[in-house]
Design a protein around this motif. Sequence first.
Motif, PDB file in Angstrom:
ATOM      1  N   THR A 181     -60.735   8.323  20.503  1.00 18.01           N
ATOM      2  CA  THR A 181     -59.991   8.784  19.346  1.00 18.01           C
ATOM      3  C   THR A 181     -59.211  10.036  19.703  1.00 18.01           C
ATOM      4  OG1 THR A 181     -61.796  10.175  18.556  1.00 18.01           O
ATOM      5  CG2 THR A 181     -61.783   7.874  17.833  1.00 18.01           C
ATOM      6  N   THR A 182     -58.283  10.395  18.777  1.00 20.84           N
ATOM      7  CA  THR A 182     -57.457  11.575  19.010  1.00 20.84           C
ATOM      8  C   THR A 182     -58.316  12.814  19.125  1.00 20.84           C
ATOM      9  OG1 THR A 182     -55.665  10.546  17.766  1.00 20.84           O
ATOM     10  CG2 THR A 182     -55.538  12.930  18.101  1.00 20.84           C
ATOM     11  N   GLU A 183     -59.402  12.837  18.299  1.00 17.21           N
ATOM     12  CA  GLU A 183     -60.275  14.014  18.319  1.00 17.21           C
ATOM     13  C   GLU A 183     -61.039  14.136  19.625  1.00 17.21           C
ATOM     14  OE1 GLU A 183     -59.036  12.894  14.444  1.00 17.21           O
ATOM     15  OE2 GLU A 183     -60.176  11.739  15.917  1.00 17.21           O
ATOM     16  N   GLN A 184     -61.278  12.996  20.314  1.00 14.81           N
ATOM     17  CA  GLN A 184     -62.076  13.014  21.534  1.00 14.81           C
ATOM     18  C   GLN A 184     -61.224  13.207  22.781  1.00 14.81           C
ATOM     19  OE1 GLN A 184     -63.799   9.113  20.830  1.00 14.81           O
ATOM     20  NE2 GLN A 184     -65.790  10.024  20.487  1.00 14.81           N
ATOM     21  N   GLN A 185     -59.892  13.138  22.655  1.00 16.37           N
ATOM     22  CA  GLN A 185     -59.033  13.244  23.805  1.00 16.37           C
ATOM     23  C   GLN A 185     -59.057  14.652  24.377  1.00 16.37           C
ATOM     24  OE1 GLN A 185     -55.213  11.941  22.537  1.00 16.37           O
ATOM     25  NE2 GLN A 185     -55.683   9.762  22.755  1.00 16.37           N
ATOM     26  N   GLU A 186     -58.806  14.689  25.704  1.00 12.27           N
ATOM     27  CA  GLU A 186     -58.696  15.981  26.365  1.00 12.27           C
ATOM     28  C   GLU A 186     -57.433  16.675  25.864  1.00 12.27           C
ATOM     29  OE1 GLU A 186     -60.733  17.273  28.570  1.00 12.27           O
ATOM     30  OE2 GLU A 186     -62.073  15.577  28.982  1.00 12.27           O
ATOM     31  N   PRO A 187     -57.391  18.013  25.937  1.00 13.20           N
ATOM     32  CA  PRO A 187     -56.162  18.726  25.583  1.00 13.20           C
ATOM     33  C   PRO A 187     -54.995  18.206  26.421  1.00 13.20           C
ATOM     34  CG  PRO A 187     -57.991  20.256  25.878  1.00 13.20           C
ATOM     35  CD  PRO A 187     -58.478  18.915  26.336  1.00 13.20           C
ATOM     36  N   GLU A 188     -53.796  18.259  25.860  1.00 17.45           N
ATOM     37  CA  GLU A 188     -52.626  17.723  26.558  1.00 17.45           C
ATOM     38  C   GLU A 188     -52.451  18.390  27.912  1.00 17.45           C
ATOM     39  OE1 GLU A 188     -47.843  16.964  25.831  1.00 17.45           O
ATOM     40  OE2 GLU A 188     -49.076  17.941  24.305  1.00 17.45           O
ATOM     41  N   LYS A 189     -52.191  17.554  28.917  1.00 13.45           N
ATOM     42  CA  LYS A 189     -52.030  18.061  30.283  1.00 13.45           C
ATOM     43  C   LYS A 189     -50.549  18.173  30.619  1.00 13.45           C
ATOM     44  CE  LYS A 189     -54.521  14.618  31.710  1.00 13.45           C
ATOM     45  NZ  LYS A 189     -55.298  13.663  32.538  1.00 13.45           N
ATOM     46  N   ARG A 190     -50.201  19.229  31.323  1.00  7.30           N
ATOM     47  CA  ARG A 190     -48.816  19.412  31.759  1.00  7.30           C
ATOM     48  C   ARG A 190     -48.805  19.893  33.201  1.00  7.30           C
ATOM     49  NH1 ARG A 190     -44.957  19.269  27.828  1.00  7.30           N
ATOM     50  NH2 ARG A 190     -45.689  19.236  25.661  1.00  7.30           N
TER      51      ARG A 190
ATOM     52  N   ASP B  54     -39.297  16.480  26.298  1.00  7.60           N
ATOM     53  CA  ASP B  54     -39.714  17.856  26.597  1.00  7.60           C
ATOM     54  C   ASP B  54     -40.782  17.933  27.673  1.00  7.60           C
ATOM     55  OD1 ASP B  54     -37.976  18.871  24.647  1.00  7.60           O
ATOM     56  OD2 ASP B  54     -39.457  18.517  23.066  1.00  7.60           O
ATOM     57  N   SER B  55     -41.330  16.792  28.084  1.00  3.36           N
ATOM     58  CA  SER B  55     -42.398  16.790  29.075  1.00  3.36           C
ATOM     59  C   SER B  55     -41.820  16.850  30.485  1.00  3.36           C
ATOM     60  CB  SER B  55     -43.260  15.538  28.931  1.00  3.36           C
ATOM     61  OG  SER B  55     -43.912  15.524  27.679  1.00  3.36           O
ATOM     62  N   LEU B  56     -42.417  17.688  31.319  1.00  2.38           N
ATOM     63  CA  LEU B  56     -42.014  17.778  32.714  1.00  2.38           C
ATOM     64  C   LEU B  56     -42.553  16.568  33.451  1.00  2.38           C
ATOM     65  CD1 LEU B  56     -40.588  19.665  34.750  1.00  2.38           C
ATOM     66  CD2 LEU B  56     -42.844  20.666  35.228  1.00  2.38           C
ATOM     67  N   ARG B  57     -41.690  15.895  34.212  1.00  2.00           N
ATOM     68  CA  ARG B  57     -42.065  14.673  34.900  1.00  2.00           C
ATOM     69  C   ARG B  57     -42.077  14.876  36.397  1.00  2.00           C
ATOM     70  NH1 ARG B  57     -39.981  13.713  30.191  1.00  2.00           N
ATOM     71  NH2 ARG B  57     -40.328  11.769  29.046  1.00  2.00           N
ATOM     72  N   ALA B  58     -43.014  14.166  37.062  1.00  2.00           N
ATOM     73  CA  ALA B  58     -43.085  14.207  38.518  1.00  2.00           C
ATOM     74  C   ALA B  58     -42.845  12.807  39.055  1.00  2.00           C
ATOM     75  CB  ALA B  58     -44.442  14.730  38.982  1.00  2.00           C
ATOM     76  N   GLU B  59     -42.349  12.736  40.265  1.00  2.00           N
ATOM     77  CA  GLU B  59     -41.995  11.454  40.869  1.00  2.00           C
ATOM     78  C   GLU B  59     -43.180  10.884  41.646  1.00  2.00           C
ATOM     79  OE1 GLU B  59     -37.858  10.614  42.547  1.00  2.00           O
ATOM     80  OE2 GLU B  59     -39.089  10.789  44.364  1.00  2.00           O
ATOM     81  N   MET B  60     -43.485   9.615  41.373  1.00  2.00           N
ATOM     82  CA  MET B  60     -44.518   8.908  42.129  1.00  2.00           C
ATOM     83  C   MET B  60     -43.939   8.449  43.468  1.00  2.00           C
ATOM     84  SD  MET B  60     -47.190   8.940  40.081  1.00  2.00           S
ATOM     85  CE  MET B  60     -48.301   7.693  40.728  1.00  2.00           C
TER      86      MET B  60
ATOM     87  N   THR C 225     -52.294   8.957  33.140  1.00  2.00           N
ATOM     88  CA  THR C 225     -53.723   8.826  32.841  1.00  2.00           C
ATOM     89  C   THR C 225     -53.959   7.646  31.906  1.00  2.00           C
ATOM     90  OG1 THR C 225     -54.072  11.218  33.086  1.00  2.00           O
ATOM     91  CG2 THR C 225     -55.753   9.981  31.887  1.00  2.00           C
ATOM     92  N   ALA C 226     -53.155   7.562  30.854  1.00  2.00           N
ATOM     93  CA  ALA C 226     -53.336   6.492  29.867  1.00  2.00           C
ATOM     94  C   ALA C 226     -53.109   5.117  30.488  1.00  2.00           C
ATOM     95  CB  ALA C 226     -52.392   6.708  28.694  1.00  2.00           C
ATOM     96  N   TRP C 227     -52.072   4.991  31.324  1.00  2.00           N
ATOM     97  CA  TRP C 227     -51.766   3.694  31.940  1.00  2.00           C
ATOM     98  C   TRP C 227     -52.884   3.251  32.876  1.00  2.00           C
ATOM     99  CZ3 TRP C 227     -49.582  -0.726  31.693  1.00  2.00           C
ATOM    100  CH2 TRP C 227     -49.407  -1.513  32.825  1.00  2.00           C
TER     101      TRP C 227
END
Length: 274
Positions: free
Chosen positions: A2-11, A35-41, A53-55
């Motif tokens: 659930t949203t309440e159980q998720q870790e704090p947003e990672k950046r 607005d999210s900083l993205r990194a290249e795989m 993480t979600a994927w």
Amino acid sequence: MTTEQQEPEKRYDPADRTLRFVTRQDDITLDDDPDSLRAEMSCGHAVTPQSLTAWCRSLLDQGQYVFRCPALRDGTLQKCGAQWTYQEVRKLAVLTATEQRHFEVTLAALAAAEYCECKTCPGCQTSVERKDLSNLCVQCTVCTAETGRLYQFCWQCLQSWKGPGPRSDRCDNQGCTNKELELLKRCPTMSLPQVPGVVDCPSLRACPTCGLLLEHDRSGCKNLLCSRCQVEFCFVCLKLTPLCLQTSTHFRPCQDGVAPRQTSIPAWDRSSTP
């Protein structure tokens, strides 16, 4: 989760020089938050820690232990499909200690289930691997050591062994039957609309290489690629595809006709599988 159980947003840390950051909008593939900083795989597609993480967690939840890029290739509807190593995922997903434990335990369990045939001993509940794939009578070394006497159990019904051994069909416990073999014996027959002359073919087959039970959806050609051992075989004659195609084609009847219902399930010798 659930949203309440998720870790704090990672950046990502903008000062991290070990990452290649992406700013072009067309590089954004796994997350729509501008607005999210993205990194290249390694494949060139961009992610955020949250989206990666979600994927990857969703893949684990589906029983998949190989991480592949889901992004579409430029100008096509075809997925990238590039494989990411766990080390790359762990770093770019910025996995927490809790997430790392979950990922690594799940990865190990899924890989073990794929490459090792293990079952739980009914005596001590430890995981046991069978050495002789043709013998259902298995000795548990833990129970034998703890009790001071030989302890054997049946690989099929998972009860203490009864009767003489070795045996490959059953032990003397009541109800000791091979449920998969019963399915093979009782499954309905079918035809393949796109392969003329193929009728009364069992609708369920055990892969001739690893024994995994597979069904044909009656579409396309007569050959199937086993999802476990990745070996292709003919669903009709049960020969491996290269051998079947020596006297036939994907859409022509087999020279030897429809193979009868299987009365045994092949044991997978992983050492001989490419």
